[in-house]
Write a protein that holds these residues in place. Sequence first.
Motif, PDB file in Angstrom:
ATOM      1  N   LEU A  22      11.466 -15.726  -6.754  1.00 26.98           N
ATOM      2  CA  LEU A  22      11.503 -14.286  -7.003  1.00 26.98           C
ATOM      3  C   LEU A  22      12.785 -13.599  -6.565  1.00 26.98           C
ATOM      4  CD1 LEU A  22       7.884 -13.292  -5.903  1.00 26.98           C
ATOM      5  CD2 LEU A  22       8.706 -13.838  -8.208  1.00 26.98           C
ATOM      6  N   GLY A  23      13.501 -14.182  -5.624  1.00 28.94           N
ATOM      7  CA  GLY A  23      14.632 -13.508  -5.023  1.00 28.94           C
ATOM      8  C   GLY A  23      14.187 -12.657  -3.844  1.00 28.94           C
ATOM      9  N   GLN A  24      15.128 -12.271  -3.022  1.00 25.95           N
ATOM     10  CA  GLN A  24      14.818 -11.586  -1.766  1.00 25.95           C
ATOM     11  C   GLN A  24      14.064 -10.272  -1.968  1.00 25.95           C
ATOM     12  OE1 GLN A  24      18.218 -11.018   0.774  1.00 25.95           O
ATOM     13  NE2 GLN A  24      17.122  -9.689   2.194  1.00 25.95           N
ATOM     14  N   GLU A  25      14.521  -9.438  -2.891  1.00 27.57           N
ATOM     15  CA  GLU A  25      13.932  -8.110  -3.052  1.00 27.57           C
ATOM     16  C   GLU A  25      12.492  -8.187  -3.545  1.00 27.57           C
ATOM     17  OE1 GLU A  25      14.714  -3.960  -5.536  1.00 27.57           O
ATOM     18  OE2 GLU A  25      16.304  -5.458  -5.380  1.00 27.57           O
ATOM     19  N   LEU A  26      12.240  -8.970  -4.580  1.00 25.45           N
ATOM     20  CA  LEU A  26      10.884  -9.053  -5.118  1.00 25.45           C
ATOM     21  C   LEU A  26       9.953  -9.824  -4.192  1.00 25.45           C
ATOM     22  CD1 LEU A  26      11.437  -9.556  -8.947  1.00 25.45           C
ATOM     23  CD2 LEU A  26      10.499  -7.559  -7.776  1.00 25.45           C
ATOM     24  N   HIS A  27      10.488 -10.779  -3.460  1.00 28.06           N
ATOM     25  CA  HIS A  27       9.673 -11.475  -2.460  1.00 28.06           C
ATOM     26  C   HIS A  27       9.188 -10.489  -1.407  1.00 28.06           C
ATOM     27  CE1 HIS A  27       9.266 -14.425   1.055  1.00 28.06           C
ATOM     28  NE2 HIS A  27       8.307 -14.747   0.217  1.00 28.06           N
ATOM     29  N   ALA A  28      10.079  -9.626  -0.964  1.00 23.86           N
ATOM     30  CA  ALA A  28       9.688  -8.605   0.009  1.00 23.86           C
ATOM     31  C   ALA A  28       8.660  -7.645  -0.587  1.00 23.86           C
ATOM     32  CB  ALA A  28      10.913  -7.840   0.493  1.00 23.86           C
ATOM     33  N   GLU A  29       8.835  -7.266  -1.850  1.00 22.43           N
ATOM     34  CA  GLU A  29       7.859  -6.402  -2.523  1.00 22.43           C
ATOM     35  C   GLU A  29       6.491  -7.075  -2.597  1.00 22.43           C
ATOM     36  OE1 GLU A  29       7.785  -3.361  -3.613  1.00 22.43           O
ATOM     37  OE2 GLU A  29       9.647  -2.769  -4.595  1.00 22.43           O
ATOM     38  N   LEU A  30       6.477  -8.349  -2.921  1.00 21.46           N
ATOM     39  CA  LEU A  30       5.214  -9.091  -3.021  1.00 21.46           C
ATOM     40  C   LEU A  30       4.422  -9.036  -1.731  1.00 21.46           C
ATOM     41  CD1 LEU A  30       3.312 -11.191  -4.444  1.00 21.46           C
ATOM     42  CD2 LEU A  30       4.799 -12.966  -3.469  1.00 21.46           C
ATOM     43  N   LEU A  31       5.088  -9.145  -0.601  1.00 27.14           N
ATOM     44  CA  LEU A  31       4.416  -9.267   0.694  1.00 27.14           C
ATOM     45  C   LEU A  31       4.153  -7.928   1.368  1.00 27.14           C
ATOM     46  CD1 LEU A  31       6.398 -12.291   2.169  1.00 27.14           C
ATOM     47  CD2 LEU A  31       4.237 -12.326   0.901  1.00 27.14           C
ATOM     48  N   ALA A  32       4.833  -6.879   0.941  1.00 36.36           N
ATOM     49  CA  ALA A  32       4.723  -5.592   1.624  1.00 36.36           C
ATOM     50  C   ALA A  32       3.416  -4.883   1.290  1.00 36.36           C
ATOM     51  CB  ALA A  32       5.899  -4.701   1.235  1.00 36.36           C
ATOM     52  N   SER A  33       2.863  -4.190   2.268  1.00 33.98           N
ATOM     53  CA  SER A  33       1.697  -3.345   2.029  1.00 33.98           C
ATOM     54  C   SER A  33       2.077  -2.245   1.046  1.00 33.98           C
ATOM     55  CB  SER A  33       1.212  -2.732   3.343  1.00 33.98           C
ATOM     56  OG  SER A  33       0.818  -3.747   4.252  1.00 33.98           O
ATOM     57  N   GLN A  34       1.297  -2.102  -0.015  1.00 36.78           N
ATOM     58  CA  GLN A  34       1.603  -1.143  -1.079  1.00 36.78           C
ATOM     59  C   GLN A  34       0.651   0.043  -1.092  1.00 36.78           C
ATOM     60  OE1 GLN A  34       4.110  -1.559  -3.558  1.00 36.78           O
ATOM     61  NE2 GLN A  34       4.864  -3.453  -2.658  1.00 36.78           N
ATOM     62  N   VAL A  35      -0.620  -0.206  -0.858  1.00 34.13           N
ATOM     63  CA  VAL A  35      -1.610   0.867  -0.898  1.00 34.13           C
ATOM     64  C   VAL A  35      -2.783   0.503   0.001  1.00 34.13           C
ATOM     65  CG1 VAL A  35      -2.702  -0.131  -2.961  1.00 34.13           C
ATOM     66  CG2 VAL A  35      -3.104   2.265  -2.395  1.00 34.13           C
ATOM     67  N   THR A  36      -3.273   1.479   0.744  1.00 31.15           N
ATOM     68  CA  THR A  36      -4.456   1.310   1.582  1.00 31.15           C
ATOM     69  C   THR A  36      -5.477   2.362   1.177  1.00 31.15           C
ATOM     70  OG1 THR A  36      -3.183   0.465   3.449  1.00 31.15           O
ATOM     71  CG2 THR A  36      -5.369   1.326   3.937  1.00 31.15           C
TER      72      THR A  36
END
Length: 365
Positions: free
Chosen positions: A278-292
């Motif tokens: 995925l590359g660094q940016e999208l990998h970080a997006e994949l793992l980051a909390s997006q909505v609770t």
Amino acid sequence: MSNVEGFVEAGYEQVREVFQGLVDEGRETGAGVSVWRGGREVVRLSGGWADAGRQRPWWDDTLVMPYSLSKTFVTLAALVAVRDGAIALDEPVARHWRAYGARGKDRTTLRQILVHRAGQPRFPAEAAGLDLLDDAGLRAALEKAAPEYPPGEGLGEHALTYGHLVDGVLRAAADTTLGELFDGVVRPALRLDAWFGVPEAELGRVAELEYAHPDWPERLHAAPWLRIPDGALDTGRVNANDFRRAVFGAVNLHTTATAMARFFAELTDEAGPVRELLGQELHAELLASQVTGFDEVFGTRLTWTLGLIRDRGKIAKGGIGGSAAWWSLRHGHGCAYLTRRLDDHARAAAVAAALGDDLSVVGED
């Protein structure tokens, strides 16, 4: 004692004891357990049978359908399209998939689809007469339907619709299909023993799903979101080879416990295959909390990343029936419990507890 095969390294003996107990007590009739740590598999256990007739033992290469755990790999296919510039996460998908923009969906973004905020947690009533494998008909039903809530405002796992939504985006924006992108890019890049559309040569490895209780489908909190189209919870239908060989992205990946545990063990690795894909940016997006928020399909409050559930202790995904896989943020191991006996998540939770993990909120029971 019932058949449990495999190995555990020193320090993991309790995992074997717990799993052996589940099999001996009849709570488990066919499952695999795998734990990876430090780049190697430290637990690999197989127990019970791969078929309802109790003729085929469950081996470590037995494939099984883990329902919504499949969605993790739909997400990855979507992110590959983002990586390649076919679409952006916050771009309205209707710019590409024009028919999808009807009835208040014109500003729905790919991110909203991936974090289950697109307002289409189930297929509309108009799709009730469609066959489970009518891909084109089911996509068209999603195009024509109004969202159940304004996109971006509510929260409810796209229980059966997730794969069809992403597949529609990929067809329009990237001129490919979910199955093609997974099979041609994601699966080889991650070295996965996992399939959307099981090849003929691999069908002999597939386990038959069975109910733990005759009324299991009716016991599910998520049942109202899983009734259209008919058949997704019907073992006669999902055990048929035409379904196994098809692509129904929300639920029908077929894979092994070893493959899933290794994937989750490598999930956060900054030098691992998911980052490389995925590359660094999208990998970080994949793992980051997006909505609770309160997820109506799960019936509880939880946090979604792009396609995964995250809390202080784990990054995880499971599916109805009891299968689950996770990365332990506390203990640094990747784990998978994959089962063919459709019940709750108590079995996977017992194995997780033996590892010091809390497996709360992983599937739509």
